[in-house]
Design a protein around this motif. Structure first.
Motif, PDB file in Angstrom:
ATOM      1  N   THR A  77       0.865  -1.182   0.000  1.00  0.00           N
ATOM      2  CA  THR A  77       0.000   0.000   0.000  1.00  0.00           C
ATOM      3  C   THR A  77       0.901   1.232   0.000  1.00  0.00           C
ATOM      4  OG1 THR A  77      -1.656  -1.217   1.271  1.00  0.00           O
ATOM      5  CG2 THR A  77      -1.861   1.192   1.206  1.00  0.00           C
ATOM      6  N   HIS A  78       0.776   2.046  -1.034  1.00  0.00           N
ATOM      7  CA  HIS A  78       1.699   3.173  -1.164  1.00  0.00           C
ATOM      8  C   HIS A  78       1.008   4.365  -1.807  1.00  0.00           C
ATOM      9  CE1 HIS A  78       1.990   1.176  -5.106  1.00  0.00           C
ATOM     10  NE2 HIS A  78       2.298   2.373  -5.588  1.00  0.00           N
ATOM     11  N   VAL A  79       1.598   5.525  -1.569  1.00  0.00           N
ATOM     12  CA  VAL A  79       1.099   6.790  -2.122  1.00  0.00           C
ATOM     13  C   VAL A  79       2.015   7.208  -3.264  1.00  0.00           C
ATOM     14  CG1 VAL A  79       0.651   9.222  -1.664  1.00  0.00           C
ATOM     15  CG2 VAL A  79       0.088   7.501   0.070  1.00  0.00           C
ATOM     16  N   ASP A  80       1.441   7.390  -4.453  1.00  0.00           N
ATOM     17  CA  ASP A  80       2.167   7.939  -5.595  1.00  0.00           C
ATOM     18  C   ASP A  80       2.038   9.455  -5.594  1.00  0.00           C
ATOM     19  OD1 ASP A  80       2.893   5.495  -6.588  1.00  0.00           O
ATOM     20  OD2 ASP A  80       1.536   5.535  -8.315  1.00  0.00           O
ATOM     21  N   ALA A  81       3.175  10.143  -5.637  1.00  0.00           N
ATOM     22  CA  ALA A  81       3.170  11.594  -5.804  1.00  0.00           C
ATOM     23  C   ALA A  81       3.083  11.944  -7.290  1.00  0.00           C
ATOM     24  CB  ALA A  81       4.443  12.185  -5.200  1.00  0.00           C
ATOM     25  N   PRO A  82       2.697  13.173  -7.623  1.00  0.00           N
ATOM     26  CA  PRO A  82       2.661  13.567  -9.034  1.00  0.00           C
ATOM     27  C   PRO A  82       3.997  13.381  -9.755  1.00  0.00           C
ATOM     28  CG  PRO A  82       1.466  15.151  -7.703  1.00  0.00           C
ATOM     29  CD  PRO A  82       2.129  14.218  -6.741  1.00  0.00           C
ATOM     30  N   LEU A  83       5.103  13.455  -9.016  1.00  0.00           N
ATOM     31  CA  LEU A  83       6.417  13.287  -9.619  1.00  0.00           C
ATOM     32  C   LEU A  83       6.565  11.924 -10.285  1.00  0.00           C
ATOM     33  CD1 LEU A  83       9.245  14.545 -10.021  1.00  0.00           C
ATOM     34  CD2 LEU A  83       9.901  13.551  -7.819  1.00  0.00           C
ATOM     35  N   HIS A  84       5.808  10.937  -9.837  1.00  0.00           N
ATOM     36  CA  HIS A  84       5.859   9.606 -10.446  1.00  0.00           C
ATOM     37  C   HIS A  84       5.391   9.654 -11.893  1.00  0.00           C
ATOM     38  CE1 HIS A  84       5.774   5.335 -10.885  1.00  0.00           C
ATOM     39  NE2 HIS A  84       4.465   5.203 -10.825  1.00  0.00           N
ATOM     40  N   SER A  85       4.423  10.518 -12.187  1.00  0.00           N
ATOM     41  CA  SER A  85       3.820  10.559 -13.514  1.00  0.00           C
ATOM     42  C   SER A  85       4.585  11.444 -14.499  1.00  0.00           C
ATOM     43  CB  SER A  85       2.366  11.058 -13.418  1.00  0.00           C
ATOM     44  OG  SER A  85       1.585  10.148 -12.668  1.00  0.00           O
ATOM     45  N   GLY A  86       5.452  12.289 -14.002  1.00  0.00           N
ATOM     46  CA  GLY A  86       6.212  13.162 -14.894  1.00  0.00           C
ATOM     47  C   GLY A  86       6.876  14.290 -14.134  1.00  0.00           C
ATOM     48  N   ARG A  87       7.805  14.960 -14.790  1.00  0.00           N
ATOM     49  CA  ARG A  87       8.544  16.051 -14.139  1.00  0.00           C
ATOM     50  C   ARG A  87       7.688  17.278 -13.894  1.00  0.00           C
ATOM     51  NH1 ARG A  87      13.186  17.433 -17.908  1.00  0.00           N
ATOM     52  NH2 ARG A  87      11.621  16.825 -19.460  1.00  0.00           N
ATOM     53  N   PHE A  88       6.600  17.416 -14.690  1.00  0.00           N
ATOM     54  CA  PHE A  88       5.753  18.595 -14.559  1.00  0.00           C
ATOM     55  C   PHE A  88       4.295  18.193 -14.369  1.00  0.00           C
ATOM     56  CE2 PHE A  88       9.486  19.958 -16.904  1.00  0.00           C
ATOM     57  CZ  PHE A  88       9.848  21.110 -16.215  1.00  0.00           C
ATOM     58  N   CYS A  89       3.603  18.963 -13.558  1.00  0.00           N
ATOM     59  CA  CYS A  89       2.189  18.746 -13.264  1.00  0.00           C
ATOM     60  C   CYS A  89       1.511  20.105 -13.270  1.00  0.00           C
ATOM     61  CB  CYS A  89       2.033  18.060 -11.911  1.00  0.00           C
ATOM     62  SG  CYS A  89       0.338  17.894 -11.337  1.00  0.00           S
ATOM     63  N   GLU A  90       0.450  20.247 -14.051  1.00  0.00           N
ATOM     64  CA  GLU A  90      -0.244  21.524 -14.204  1.00  0.00           C
ATOM     65  C   GLU A  90       0.736  22.622 -14.630  1.00  0.00           C
ATOM     66  OE1 GLU A  90      -2.509  22.483 -10.740  1.00  0.00           O
ATOM     67  OE2 GLU A  90      -3.730  20.662 -10.823  1.00  0.00           O
ATOM     68  N   GLY A  91       1.752  22.250 -15.399  1.00  0.00           N
ATOM     69  CA  GLY A  91       2.707  23.221 -15.911  1.00  0.00           C
ATOM     70  C   GLY A  91       3.781  23.642 -14.924  1.00  0.00           C
ATOM     71  N   ARG A  92       3.779  23.057 -13.728  1.00  0.00           N
ATOM     72  CA  ARG A  92       4.775  23.378 -12.702  1.00  0.00           C
ATOM     73  C   ARG A  92       5.572  22.137 -12.353  1.00  0.00           C
ATOM     74  NH1 ARG A  92      -0.116  25.329 -10.795  1.00  0.00           N
ATOM     75  NH2 ARG A  92      -0.236  23.617  -9.289  1.00  0.00           N
ATOM     76  N   PRO A  93       6.759  22.303 -11.748  1.00  0.00           N
ATOM     77  CA  PRO A  93       7.504  21.119 -11.317  1.00  0.00           C
ATOM     78  C   PRO A  93       6.646  20.252 -10.401  1.00  0.00           C
ATOM     79  CG  PRO A  93       8.923  23.049 -11.221  1.00  0.00           C
ATOM     80  CD  PRO A  93       7.535  23.550 -11.523  1.00  0.00           C
ATOM     81  N   SER A  94       6.641  18.973 -10.662  1.00  0.00           N
ATOM     82  CA  SER A  94       5.801  18.054  -9.895  1.00  0.00           C
ATOM     83  C   SER A  94       6.287  17.927  -8.455  1.00  0.00           C
ATOM     84  CB  SER A  94       5.814  16.664 -10.540  1.00  0.00           C
ATOM     85  OG  SER A  94       5.294  16.712 -11.848  1.00  0.00           O
TER      86      SER A  94
END
Length: 272
Positions: A77-94
């Motif tokens: 059981t783990h939490v994925d942060a946005p950084l897992h999906s890519g370097r940028f999220c909503e145009g900002r660093p993940s």
């Protein structure tokens, strides 16, 4: 108040149940464990540390311990942060998993029971999510944690069906995030469909949107994704709080977590 543990076990014995054609899954199922017994490793540690003999130690024992090997930050059981999906999220660093405040990890919860609309290896339709939201008796609100009950609790790790789980599509992920959910969880091994299913769909259609589309959707709208939950059938459809508390691994894309629901006494669980 009743506390309900939504966290799966980490049992090294389960490593023997991982399919041989999916060896990479071992690191997310459980760590391999090197056991350090009281009467050997623990004893030798104390002798080296204190310059004593085994006879100086109670029962000739030192402290026992364990060394964990081959354990992914996405284990159990783990939490994925946005950084897992890519370097940028909503145009900002993940953001990494250590960038989230505790307040963001303790949220009102809803359980979407989609068992009636799932199929092995298939994507959960947006229409199924809409019906499941309606069944909770309330709308998704900003900051909610939405937990997807696929029915995978029926299968143990040794069952091939455990690895042929239904998954979320990019459209389904964007639908829930667009309604305001900031944490999305599943009782399945992964958030997306299994890689063999996505690979087959991509090779048959040439559609690049078939590749890891549930996770890539996080690049458009920031959400945390939680995988390998269990015991969702013990929860009511809504009206509870849930805490997702990952290990404080600095700068990582994910971390194993203890996930616990806090349910007021008298609130009834959903359908079993």
């Amino acid at each position: 108040m009743t506390l309900i543990d939504l966290t799966c076990r980490l049992d090294p014995n389960d490593l023997a149940l991982v399919p041989q054609n999916m060896p990479d899954l071992a690191a997310i199922i459980a760590p391999s464990v090197e056991y350090q017994p009281h009467e050997t490793s623990g004893r030798d540690l104390m002798i080296a540390s204190f310059g004593c003999t085994a006879d100086d130690l109670p029962g000739g024992e030192g402290p026992a311990g364990e060394i964990l090997h081959r354990m992914s930050s996405h284990c159990g059981t783990h939490v994925d942060a946005p950084l897992h999906s890519g370097r940028f999220c909503e145009g900002r660093p993940s953001r990494s998993v250590s960038d989230f405040a505790l307040e963001e990890l303790y949220r009102p919860g809803l359980v979407l029971d989609v068992r009636a609309w799932t199929e092995p290896g298939g994507a959960i339709p947006v229409e199924a999510l809409e019906r499941a939201v309606a069944a909770t008796g309330r709308e998704i609100r900003d900051g909610d944690a939405v937990l997807i009950r696929t029915g995978q609790e029926r299968y143990a790790i040794g069952d091939p069906r455990y690895f042929a789980y239904p998954g979320m599509s990019g459209a389904g992920t964007r639908y829930l995030a667009g309604l305001g959910a900031t944490i999305l969880g599943t009782d399945a091994l992964g958030w997306d469909r299994p890689i063999p299913a996505m690979r087959k769909a991509f090779q048959e259609t040439g559609d690049t949107g078939q590749i890891w589309d549930g996770h890539y959707a996080v690049k458009d709208k920031e959400v945390l994704i939680v995988q390998q939950l269990e015991n969702l059938g013990a929860l009511p459809p809504a009206g509870f709080m849930v805490g997702f508390f990952p290990m404080k691994l600095m700068g990582t894309t994910a971390a194993p977590a203890r996930v616990v629901a806090f349910v007021e006494n008298g609130v009834r669980a959903g359908r079993t």
